[in-house]
Design an enzyme around this catalytic site. Structure first.
Site, PDB file in Angstrom:
ATOM      1  N   SER A   1       0.839  -1.206   0.000  1.00  0.00           N
ATOM      2  CA  SER A   1       0.000   0.000   0.000  1.00  0.00           C
ATOM      3  C   SER A   1       0.878   1.261   0.000  1.00  0.00           C
ATOM      4  CB  SER A   1      -0.964  -0.004   1.181  1.00  0.00           C
ATOM      5  OG  SER A   1      -0.278   0.140   2.398  1.00  0.00           O
TER       6      SER A   1
ATOM      7  N   LYS B   1      13.475  -8.620   4.119  1.00  0.00           N
ATOM      8  CA  LYS B   1      14.830  -9.185   4.203  1.00  0.00           C
ATOM      9  C   LYS B   1      15.870  -8.100   4.523  1.00  0.00           C
ATOM     10  CE  LYS B   1      14.641 -13.370   1.518  1.00  0.00           C
ATOM     11  NZ  LYS B   1      13.392 -13.439   0.760  1.00  0.00           N
TER      12      LYS B   1
ATOM     13  N   ILE C   1      19.167  -6.160   3.878  1.00  0.00           N
ATOM     14  CA  ILE C   1      19.899  -5.817   2.652  1.00  0.00           C
ATOM     15  C   ILE C   1      21.374  -6.215   2.816  1.00  0.00           C
ATOM     16  CG2 ILE C   1      20.602  -3.882   1.157  1.00  0.00           C
ATOM     17  CD1 ILE C   1      17.600  -4.493   1.031  1.00  0.00           C
TER      18      ILE C   1
ATOM     19  N   HIS D   1       9.407   2.363   8.972  1.00  0.00           N
ATOM     20  CA  HIS D   1       9.128   1.415  10.065  1.00  0.00           C
ATOM     21  C   HIS D   1       7.942   1.937  10.872  1.00  0.00           C
ATOM     22  CE1 HIS D   1      10.080  -1.798  12.848  1.00  0.00           C
ATOM     23  NE2 HIS D   1       9.741  -0.955  13.803  1.00  0.00           N
TER      24      HIS D   1
ATOM     25  N   ASP E   1      16.664  -1.738  11.301  1.00  0.00           N
ATOM     26  CA  ASP E   1      16.016  -0.567  11.914  1.00  0.00           C
ATOM     27  C   ASP E   1      16.952   0.321  12.719  1.00  0.00           C
ATOM     28  OD1 ASP E   1      13.611  -1.598  10.887  1.00  0.00           O
ATOM     29  OD2 ASP E   1      13.308  -2.820  12.681  1.00  0.00           O
TER      30      ASP E   1
ATOM     31  N   GLU F   1       1.722   6.738   7.610  1.00  0.00           N
ATOM     32  CA  GLU F   1       2.648   6.285   6.556  1.00  0.00           C
ATOM     33  C   GLU F   1       2.199   6.801   5.194  1.00  0.00           C
ATOM     34  OE1 GLU F   1       4.446   2.144   8.244  1.00  0.00           O
ATOM     35  OE2 GLU F   1       2.679   1.973   6.991  1.00  0.00           O
TER      36      GLU F   1
HETATM   37  C1  GRF Z   1       4.413  -0.810   6.761  1.00  0.00           C
HETATM   38  O1  GRF Z   1       3.788  -0.780   7.999  1.00  0.00           O
HETATM   39  C2  GRF Z   1       5.861  -0.388   6.886  1.00  0.00           C
HETATM   40  O2  GRF Z   1       6.069   0.521   7.920  1.00  0.00           O
HETATM   41  C3  GRF Z   1       6.541  -1.685   7.184  1.00  0.00           C
HETATM   42  O3  GRF Z   1       5.858  -2.648   6.440  1.00  0.00           O
HETATM   43  C4  GRF Z   1       4.512  -2.222   6.215  1.00  0.00           C
HETATM   44  C5  GRF Z   1       4.258  -2.320   4.743  1.00  0.00           C
HETATM   45  O4  GRF Z   1       2.902  -2.134   4.449  1.00  0.00           O
HETATM   46  N1  GRF Z   1       7.953  -1.620   6.913  1.00  0.00           N
HETATM   47  P1  GRF Z   1       2.426  -2.070   2.928  1.00  0.00           P
HETATM   48  O5  GRF Z   1       2.864  -3.383   2.268  1.00  0.00           O
HETATM   49  O6  GRF Z   1       3.063  -0.889   2.293  1.00  0.00           O
HETATM   50  O7  GRF Z   1       0.930  -1.969   3.017  1.00  0.00           O
END
Ligand code: GRF
Length: 189
Positions: free
Chosen positions: A13, A85, A87, A103, A144, A173
């Protein structure tokens, strides 16, 4: 024109929000979405938007051919959006400050191995946090732990369910990831 590539393993998404955001301006373009999951629903979504996709196997990911695959796109920024994964360090060395991740917590809280998806929000709830949020950071060799570029916060009610926390964080996000990428590109000149 900045070239972006996105690595995603799942629903994508965030990847789709980024694609749509840059479709409406001339500074950057998403050249391709790369995935390690041939069943990732992001693949169908990209198809509908006419965005090239590449699936790579675990064997390729661990080889130098993965670096060649990335290089073939001449990316200005490599964006991890739900890519699980780690990197390889030779890729990190090749692209200093050009790989970013999003994150779903306020790092350094609730980061590290195993901290993804609902695990993060469950931990936030269990610890009765009053706020959570999103961290956008550079990627280094450790999960992270790279330098934080931007964080966005949201209030958590004590009664919020794990799903409600997840929804609040996802909203952040979708709102902030693409504009933050735009700022990073501007700052990189
Ligand atoms: C998000 O919550 C992002 O923060 C994390 O993985 C999720 C990905 O969600 N790293 P999407 O596949 O973009 O919906």
């Amino acid at each position: 024109m900045n070239k972006l590539i996105i690595l995603a393993s799942g629903s994508g998404s965030n990847a789709i929000k980024i694609i749509e955001y840059f479709e409406n301006q001339n500074d950057a373009v998403v050249s391709a979405v790369l995935t390690d999951n041939r069943h990732a629903s992001v693949l169908d979504k990209c198809k509908a938007l006419d965005i090239p996709t590449v699936y790579f196997s675990a064997a390729l990911f661990g080889s130098s051919a993965f670096k060649d695959l990335l290089n073939s796109f001449h990316p200005d920024l490599i964006i991890l959006a739900g890519f699980l994964k780690k990197i390889p360090s030779e890729v990190i060395v090749k692209y200093p400050d050009k790989i970013i991740n999003i994150h779903p917590s306020l790092l350094p809280k609730y980061g590290g191995k195993g901290m993804y998806g609902a695990n993060v929000h469950k931990a936030v709830k269990e610890n009765k946090e009053l706020e959570s949020g999103v961290s956008i950071h550079y990627v280094n060799e450790n999960y992270d732990e790279g330098q934080i570029i931007a964080q966005y916060k949201v209030d958590i009610d004590i009664d919020d369910s794990v799903e409600q926390i997840a929804k609040k964080v996802q909203r952040l996000e979708h709102l902030h990831f693409a504009p933050t990428i735009e700022t990073i590109l501007k700052n990189n000149g």
